[in-house]
Design a protein around this motif. Structure first.
Motif, mmCIF file in Angstrom:
data_model
loop_
_atom_site.group_PDB
_atom_site.id
_atom_site.type_symbol
_atom_site.label_atom_id
_atom_site.label_comp_id
_atom_site.label_asym_id
_atom_site.label_seq_id
_atom_site.Cartn_x
_atom_site.Cartn_y
_atom_site.Cartn_z
ATOM 1 N N ARG B 43 0.860 -1.192 0.000
ATOM 2 C CA ARG B 43 0.000 0.000 0.000
ATOM 3 C C ARG B 43 0.888 1.231 0.000
ATOM 4 N NH1 ARG B 43 -5.087 -1.700 -0.772
ATOM 5 N NH2 ARG B 43 -5.763 0.289 0.053
ATOM 6 N N LEU B 44 0.311 2.358 -0.399
ATOM 7 C CA LEU B 44 1.085 3.597 -0.378
ATOM 8 C C LEU B 44 1.454 3.960 1.051
ATOM 9 C CD1 LEU B 44 2.214 6.024 -1.912
ATOM 10 C CD2 LEU B 44 0.021 7.122 -1.637
ATOM 11 N N LEU B 45 0.467 3.922 1.940
ATOM 12 C CA LEU B 45 0.788 4.148 3.337
ATOM 13 C C LEU B 45 -0.056 3.224 4.178
ATOM 14 C CD1 LEU B 45 -0.798 7.513 4.438
ATOM 15 C CD2 LEU B 45 -0.787 6.792 2.094
ATOM 16 N N SER B 46 0.622 2.450 4.982
ATOM 17 C CA SER B 46 -0.078 1.485 5.795
ATOM 18 C C SER B 46 0.900 0.916 6.804
ATOM 19 C CB SER B 46 -0.619 0.351 4.921
ATOM 20 O OG SER B 46 -1.017 -0.721 5.724
ATOM 21 N N ASP B 299 -6.522 13.745 -16.982
ATOM 22 C CA ASP B 299 -6.488 14.250 -15.612
ATOM 23 C C ASP B 299 -7.082 15.653 -15.535
ATOM 24 O OD1 ASP B 299 -5.803 13.889 -12.920
ATOM 25 O OD2 ASP B 299 -4.039 15.168 -13.182
ATOM 26 N N GLU B 319 -4.441 6.844 -10.532
ATOM 27 C CA GLU B 319 -5.604 6.926 -9.656
ATOM 28 C C GLU B 319 -5.543 5.829 -8.583
ATOM 29 O OE1 GLU B 319 -7.882 9.046 -9.484
ATOM 30 O OE2 GLU B 319 -9.600 8.105 -8.492
ATOM 31 N N TYR B 322 -1.927 6.311 -6.304
ATOM 32 C CA TYR B 322 -1.920 7.445 -5.392
ATOM 33 C C TYR B 322 -3.294 7.719 -4.807
ATOM 34 C CZ TYR B 322 2.869 8.556 -6.359
ATOM 35 O OH TYR B 322 4.225 8.499 -6.433
ATOM 36 N N GLY B 323 -4.299 7.784 -5.673
ATOM 37 C CA GLY B 323 -5.632 8.136 -5.197
ATOM 38 C C GLY B 323 -6.159 7.120 -4.212
ATOM 39 N N LYS B 324 -6.095 5.859 -4.575
ATOM 40 C CA LYS B 324 -6.644 4.826 -3.705
ATOM 41 C C LYS B 324 -5.557 4.121 -2.915
ATOM 42 C CE LYS B 324 -10.831 4.318 -6.322
ATOM 43 N NZ LYS B 324 -11.478 3.622 -7.428
ATOM 44 N N GLN B 325 -4.351 4.678 -2.942
ATOM 45 C CA GLN B 325 -3.247 4.205 -2.103
ATOM 46 C C GLN B 325 -2.921 2.735 -2.310
ATOM 47 O OE1 GLN B 325 -4.044 5.332 1.945
ATOM 48 N NE2 GLN B 325 -3.852 7.482 1.427
#
Lengths: 420, 355
Positions: B43-46, B299, B319, B322-325
């Motif tokens: 994940r992007l951040l987790s 975009d 998307e 970044y958007g949905k990580q």
């Protein structure tokens, strides 16, 4: 001559001042408002006031465009380059706290006891962030329009019902004076959709996610109330009341002022500019669709990054910035709601009898924060796409069901986002 | 040959080194990262640990199935029809959410067709990805030939020694210089449904007969609008490449053709076009690769809407990542995109090889 002066000052400094005060520790801060002149001016004033007010810390600021701010922070966090003080959008805060970007504020919560609930970022029982303002959304209208169309002016205690609201839109449409009855700002498919439109869903009795567990959206986003909301939402566009997702981005700035729309659903950060251009503008509370009239709460807030080596300095700055005079300055500058009653009395618009005073009470009483969960970031995206698709004519039930499936799958793949 | 390239060219290699280092750091290395990440649940951040999930991400993106919906029948076995006389079918969700069909869980309808009494529904694990895939191919299929030939025509037009030709060259090349983001913003205004420039011009030209079209807000015109704007924006770039190619053709060949009495078409067919072979390959490959990378226009102008009619692979990758990580999902799309572009480039190379 010069040398002696320097020497003298060094001698004086080393004897008179206590040792640590000699060097100010540098704190870095990131902000989302690049390009907004008024905001930057006020914030820079606060920072320079803080830097001269004491000799321990000096804060430097770096501004990012709002659109790329969250991505920049995520990238910096992965690279281990976070600043000391982070500016964070209220609903995103749980995500960052969960991911370990933020640390709980080393400030006693009682210091912010009189702050509006939406201006405090609390996750997992701890205070992580504090906002210098609260934002609200209102129905912008002209008093002359209301009079001409023979509409009752809604109040907080007696807002428009769904029928009254639709009758108002019908009357505006029938008058033929406007390109559209209502401007919703549909082109802005960023945070705006969930912030501005999920309160409609909540006013119908639904929600983005089931808030009792935060483990599923089943029933909340596709239940009966949500289906009714979806059908109503679609009717706004099929009925020609509001422009769709391809709306001109300039409409939020000039559309209402220029008379293209009878009503505009917009944030109070546009209030001051609109008041300057339209003499008889009135700000009406959200309609009540059955489960009470709701507006979104929670705006940008300041927090301390987890990697900061000087959390006490960062906290010092946040406390300093949260003084009433600065809260009032932001409010006067851009029309945002000051988060404390005492600051509200210092402002032009929110003091008793001020043109925007109604929002302070509304924010206090009826504003609803977006789901307080780390999964919100994804849920907001899914909700936004569902609303855009429904506006563009997608089947309401299928779209909402698909959104629920996607949200549930995301919650599952993230191990429940830490909700117990 | 090899020794000359590797040894006597030390200065050349030294000069190339910074470029190679940059390409390696920012293109080669991230690509291998992407392959690795696409096999995990990164994940992007987790705070959750990253796990190896094998090909699950690919399954999640590419999963397809066909289900048959039978008409709803009442107790007597007759088909239920609604007021308009249409046959009623059960909702697809009754199947995709049912515990009887765990293999269809989470899948959604992509498209359906009627087959006798029944309806066949193609369901996909990721409908948006499928639509993005189709849109991207459509975009390349339209843009590559149109932009390439338009650029060639422009190049032929301006490949003359006449007074003021540089002015025309500049005009045609100008859109390339302007950032695509700025161009996209400007074209949003041009395409505006209420009082956009395009609608106004068309109305003026037809004396008001033309009904304004919401170019970007209508699922059937949104992608063609983006195509038209993209073709216009980059056509000057390819024009310059064609022009360079044209100027490598020896004038003696044209002289010879003129002496032989060749017509203009014959000159083009037997002198110009063979001389442009390598240029044509280059232009085609470059347009194809740029077409697959379609992102900025989407975009800025449509965000993939309306109704996914302008979703593209790169937009989906961004998307998602970044958007949905979901970095692993975004990486998976990038890897799939790479495989597609590589395959197509190889086919193009093979088709245009020296025979």
């Amino acid at each position: 001559m010069k040398l002696t002066k320097h020497l003298a000052s060094v001698v004086i400094a080393s004897t008179c001042l206590c040792a640590p005060a000699l060097a100010q520790t540098k704190l870095t801060m990131w902000y989302h408002g690049a390009g907004n002149e008024v905001e930057s001016r006020i914030l820079n004033q606060i920072i320079s006031d803080f830097n001269t007010s004491q000799s321990d810390w000096t804060v430097t600021i770096e501004s990012f465009p709002e659109k790329s701010y969250n991505d920049s922070v995520a990238a910096a966090a992965l690279a281990g380059n976070l600043p000391d003080i982070l500016d964070v959008d209220g609903p995103v805060m749980p995500n960052w706290a969960w991911a370990g970007y933020l640390q709980p504020l080393p400030i006693d919560e009682s210091e912010f006891a009189d702050f509006l609930p939406g201006a405090k970022g609390v996750w997992d029982g701890k205070l992580y962030s504090v906002g210098l303002w609260e934002a609200a959304v209102a129905l912008f209208a002209r008093q002359s329009t209301l009079d001409e169309l023979g509409l009752r002016t809604p109040t907080l205690d007696k807002p428009w019902s769904r029928e009254e609201f639709m009758a108002a839109l019908d009357a505006a449409k029938a008058s033929g004076k406007y390109e559209f009855a209502l401007d919703l700002g549909m082109n802005d498919q960023a945070e705006w959709y969930s912030y501005a439109f999920s309160p409609f869903l909540q006013s119908f009795g639904g929600d983005i996610v089931d808030r009792s567990t935060y483990k599923t959206a089943e029933g909340a986003l596709n239940g009966e109330a949500a289906q009714a909301f979806g059908k109503w939402w679609q009717s706004l566009f099929t009925g020609g009341y509001a422009p769709g997702t391809s709306e001109d981005p300039a409409d939020q700035q000039t559309g209402f002022i220029g008379g293209k729309f009878a009503f505009q659903w917009n944030g109070n950060w546009r209030a001051v500019a609109t008041m300057e251009a339209v003499d008889d503008v009135v700000f009406l509370p959200a309609p009540d669709f059955g489960a009470g009239n709701k507006i979104g709460a929670g705006s940008w807030q300041f927090g301390v990054s987890a990697k900061s080596r000087h959390p006490e300095g960062a906290a010092e700055f946040i406390k300093f910035a949260a003084q009433d005079k600065y809260l009032a300055a932001f409010s006067d500058g851009i029309g945002l709601i000051p988060p404390t009653p005492s600051a509200a009395q210092m402002t032009k618009n929110y003091k008793d009898g001020g043109p925007l005073a109604v929002f302070f009470d509304l924010s206090k009483a009826q504003a609803l924060v977006r789901p307080v969960t780390p999964g919100y970031v994804v849920q907001a995206k899914v909700f936004t796409k569902a609303l855009a698709d429904i506006a563009n004519g997608a089947d309401v039930a299928d779209t909402l069901d698909a959104a629920v499936d996607e949200i549930d799958a995301d919650i599952e793949s993230n191990g429940g986002y830490g909700h117990r | 040959m090899a020794s000359k390239l590797t040894l006597s060219n030390r200065a050349g290699w030294t000069f190339a080194l910074p470029g190679f280092a940059l390409i390696f750091t920012f293109i080669v290395l991230p690509f291998f990262f992407a392959i690795g990440l696409s096999l995990t649940n990164q994940r992007l951040l987790s705070p959750n640990p990253t796990q190896f999930v094998g090909l699950e991400n690919y399954q999640q993106l590419l999963g397809l199935a066909v289900v048959t919906l039978e008409p709803e029948r009442n107790d007597a076995g007759e088909m239920i029809r609604n007021e308009a006389g249409e046959i009623q079918y059960p909702r697809l969700r009754a199947i995709t959410r049912s515990d009887d069909y765990p293999q269809y869980r989470g899948m959604r309808e992509w498209f359906r067709w009627q087959s006798g009494e029944n309806v066949m529904v193609v369901i996909a694990s990721d409908v948006v990805f499928m639509k993005a895939l189709v849109n991207t191919f459509l975009f390349v299929l339209v843009v590559a030939p149109v932009q390439g030939s338009l650029a060639l025509m422009l190049a032929l037009l301006i490949n003359h020694r006449v007074r003021g030709i540089n002015l025309f060259r500049t005009i045609y090349f100008m859109p390339v210089v302007v950032s695509i983001v700025v161009v996209s913003l400007l074209w949003r205004f041009i395409y505006d449904g209420q009082n956009g420039l395009l609608n106004s011009i068309l109305q003026a030209l037809t004396f008001g007969l033309f009904q304004p079209v919401d170019w970007l807000g209508n699922p059937s015109t949104a992608l063609p609008s983006v195509m038209a704007m993209s073709i216009w924006q980059a056509v000057g770039f390819h024009m310059v490449i064609w022009l360079a190619g044209l100027q490598t053709i020896s004038p003696t060949l044209y002289e010879a053709a003129a002496i032989e009495g060749a017509s203009r078409w014959q000159t083009f067919r037997y002198v110009t076009w063979p001389g442009l072979r390598n240029t044509a390959v280059l232009v085609l490959v470059v347009i194809t690769m740029q077409g697959f990378a379609l992102f900025a226009q989407i975009d800025v102008m449509t965000s993939g809407g309306p109704l996914d009619s302008t979703q593209t692979l790169v937009f989906q990758a961004v998307e998602r990542g970044y958007g949905k990580q979901d970095i692993s999902g975004g990486s998976t799309i990038s890897v799939i995109l790479f495989a597609i572009v590589l395959a197509i480039s190889l086919i193009q190379r093979w088709l245009t090889r020296e025979r």
